[in-house]
Design an enzyme around this catalytic site. Structure first.
Site, mmCIF file in Angstrom:
data_model
loop_
_atom_site.group_PDB
_atom_site.id
_atom_site.type_symbol
_atom_site.label_atom_id
_atom_site.label_comp_id
_atom_site.label_asym_id
_atom_site.label_seq_id
_atom_site.Cartn_x
_atom_site.Cartn_y
_atom_site.Cartn_z
ATOM 1 N N THR A 166 -53.074 19.644 51.500
ATOM 2 C CA THR A 166 -53.860 20.441 52.377
ATOM 3 C C THR A 166 -53.041 20.531 53.536
ATOM 4 O O THR A 166 -52.131 19.545 53.852
ATOM 5 C CB THR A 166 -55.027 19.593 52.551
ATOM 6 O OG1 THR A 166 -55.912 19.697 51.515
ATOM 7 C CG2 THR A 166 -56.387 20.425 53.710
ATOM 8 N N ARG A 194 -65.478 25.552 43.286
ATOM 9 C CA ARG A 194 -65.591 24.337 43.825
ATOM 10 C C ARG A 194 -65.153 24.485 45.227
ATOM 11 O O ARG A 194 -64.028 24.917 45.576
ATOM 12 C CB ARG A 194 -64.646 23.325 43.193
ATOM 13 C CG ARG A 194 -64.492 21.961 43.509
ATOM 14 C CD ARG A 194 -63.166 21.965 44.498
ATOM 15 N NE ARG A 194 -63.143 20.464 44.821
ATOM 16 C CZ ARG A 194 -62.206 20.124 45.715
ATOM 17 N NH1 ARG A 194 -61.394 20.902 46.197
ATOM 18 N NH2 ARG A 194 -61.930 18.838 46.170
ATOM 19 N N GLY A 196 -63.859 22.069 48.591
ATOM 20 C CA GLY A 196 -63.535 20.648 48.713
ATOM 21 C C GLY A 196 -64.033 20.330 50.137
ATOM 22 O O GLY A 196 -65.089 21.100 50.696
ATOM 23 N N ASP A 197 -63.583 19.316 50.909
ATOM 24 C CA ASP A 197 -63.962 18.907 52.271
ATOM 25 C C ASP A 197 -63.505 20.061 53.199
ATOM 26 O O ASP A 197 -64.032 20.043 54.264
ATOM 27 C CB ASP A 197 -63.466 17.504 52.514
ATOM 28 C CG ASP A 197 -61.909 17.313 52.345
ATOM 29 O OD1 ASP A 197 -61.343 17.929 51.432
ATOM 30 O OD2 ASP A 197 -61.405 16.637 53.261
ATOM 31 N N THR A 217 -57.069 15.155 54.423
ATOM 32 C CA THR A 217 -56.506 15.787 53.044
ATOM 33 C C THR A 217 -56.687 14.519 52.024
ATOM 34 O O THR A 217 -56.814 13.495 52.420
ATOM 35 C CB THR A 217 -55.001 16.022 52.992
ATOM 36 O OG1 THR A 217 -54.001 14.754 52.971
ATOM 37 C CG2 THR A 217 -54.391 16.519 54.338
ATOM 38 N N GLY A 218 -56.875 14.965 50.812
ATOM 39 C CA GLY A 218 -57.106 14.330 49.684
ATOM 40 C C GLY A 218 -58.237 14.647 48.886
ATOM 41 O O GLY A 218 -58.758 15.666 48.542
ATOM 42 N N GLY A 220 -61.178 15.787 48.335
ATOM 43 C CA GLY A 220 -62.381 16.312 49.295
ATOM 44 C C GLY A 220 -63.761 15.594 48.975
ATOM 45 O O GLY A 220 -64.548 15.640 49.711
HETATM 46 N N1 GLY Z 1 -59.110 17.963 50.479
HETATM 47 C C1 GLY Z 1 -58.613 19.173 49.802
HETATM 48 C C2 GLY Z 1 -59.609 19.363 48.663
HETATM 49 O O1 GLY Z 1 -60.182 18.403 48.264
HETATM 50 O O2 GLY Z 1 -59.679 20.460 48.276
#
Ligand code: GLY
Length: 316
Positions: A166, A194, A196-197, A217-218, A220
């Site tokens: 990200t 879906r 993410g965060d 990032t990671g 989410g």
């Molecule tokens: N951190 C990005 C995601 O999980 O989509």
């Protein structure tokens, strides 16, 4: 004036700094820097040529937050338009809403004049086909969009070979105002729809002039469950330094029950412009550039170990 970013932000950080030096605002600097990452065909985790969902559709998530007012904008699962961060910015500036998703986000992108675009590149199409066919029989793969039990295959989204990266940007301008932005194509091979965060304010992104900002990032799902970006800023509000706040928020993730991967990174800045980066994977870095620097410098992130609590069905 300062800009910090995840290391894939290198292509945009100079542009952000040029905007700050020309008297521009932190929010303009963040948007402009991220746009260059979104347009970078080499980066398969953000924007154009991002890895698609399991059906081969590129779905973008992005958010932006203005620390002066805590106003924010976000789009999620946006298909067919490149500059998700600009769509998020326009949601913030022109709607009475914070967050648009799916068809509504695409409709809005068209309304604000973003060009429709096929974001799936040939090389990524081929990578997807090769990877999915390792696990999915050809006859199911050929009709995947009609598969009644698509969820059977979505464990492929936790493929460790696929970075779920990200881009994060945080900027502090000449007035001391802070803004943050995040953009991503999310997990490769994710279930359609879906989120993410990254587009969720408080999970992947948070900025508040009074205390500072953070962006993740990671995996989410973890940042959503722990409200990680907001936690970091909240810990700074409680008087912790940026380094203490980041470590504490990372350690919070180890207290989550249930399943998760040991994949989390974030960058954070306090209201004075002091900054730090954190990772659960040793050896990761982030970048920063102050207005007195000719170019961005890379810094190692602080490593905080997370306990892996995940087993892929394929490896069981
Ligand atoms: N951190 C990005 C995601 O999980 O989509």
């Amino acid at each position: 004036m300062i800009v910090i970013a995840s290391s894939n932000g290198r292509i945009g950080i100079q542009r952000s700094m040029d905007i700050l030096k020309a008297g521009g605002s932190a929010i303009d600097a963040v948007e402009a820097g991220i746009r260059l990452v979104e347009a970078n065909p080499e980066d398969h985790t953000v924007g154009y040529s991002g890895f698609p969902n399991i059906l081969g559709q590129v779905e973008l998530d992005a958010s932006i937050m203005d620390g002066r007012t805590l106003t924010s904008g976000a789009v999620g699962a946006l298909q067919g338009y490149l500059y998700a961060i600009t769509a998020a910015r326009k949601v913030m500036d022109s709607l009475p809403h914070v967050f648009l998703v799916g068809e509504g986000a695409a409709r809005f992108a068209a309304e604000i004049g973003l060009e429709p675009m096929d974001l799936l590149t040939d090389d990524v199409r081929e990578i997807r086909q090769r990877r999915l066919l390792k696990s999915i029989p050809q006859e199911i793969f050929d009709k995947l969009d009609q598969e009644p039990e698509l969820r059977r295959w979505v464990h492929l989204a936790t493929d460790p070979e696929r970075a779920w990266s990200t881009v994060n940007f945080i900027a502090r301008d000449a007035n001391g105002d802070i803004a943050s932005g995040v953009s991503t194509s999310g997990w490769a091979w994710k279930y359609p729809g879906r989120l993410g965060d990254s587009p969720i304010i408080g999970a992947g992104n948070y900025a508040d002039n009074r205390y500072g900002a953070a962006a993740c990032t990671g995996m989410g799902e973890m940042a959503i469950r722990a409200s990680t970006a907001h936690s970091i800023v909240f810990y700074m509000k409680m008087g912790l330094s940026v380094s203490e706040a980041g470590k504490r928020a990372m350690e919070d993730l180890n207290d989550l029950g249930g399943r998760y991967l040991d994949v989390m990174n974030f960058v954070a800045m306090d209201r004075e412009g002091n900054h730090s980066g954190f990772t659960s994977m040793p050896g990761k870095s982030y970048i920063y550039q102050r207005d007195d620097m000719a170019e961005a410098v890379e810094l190692e992130r602080t490593f905080v170990k997370l306990n892996q609590r995940w087993q892929n069905p394929e490896s069981e």
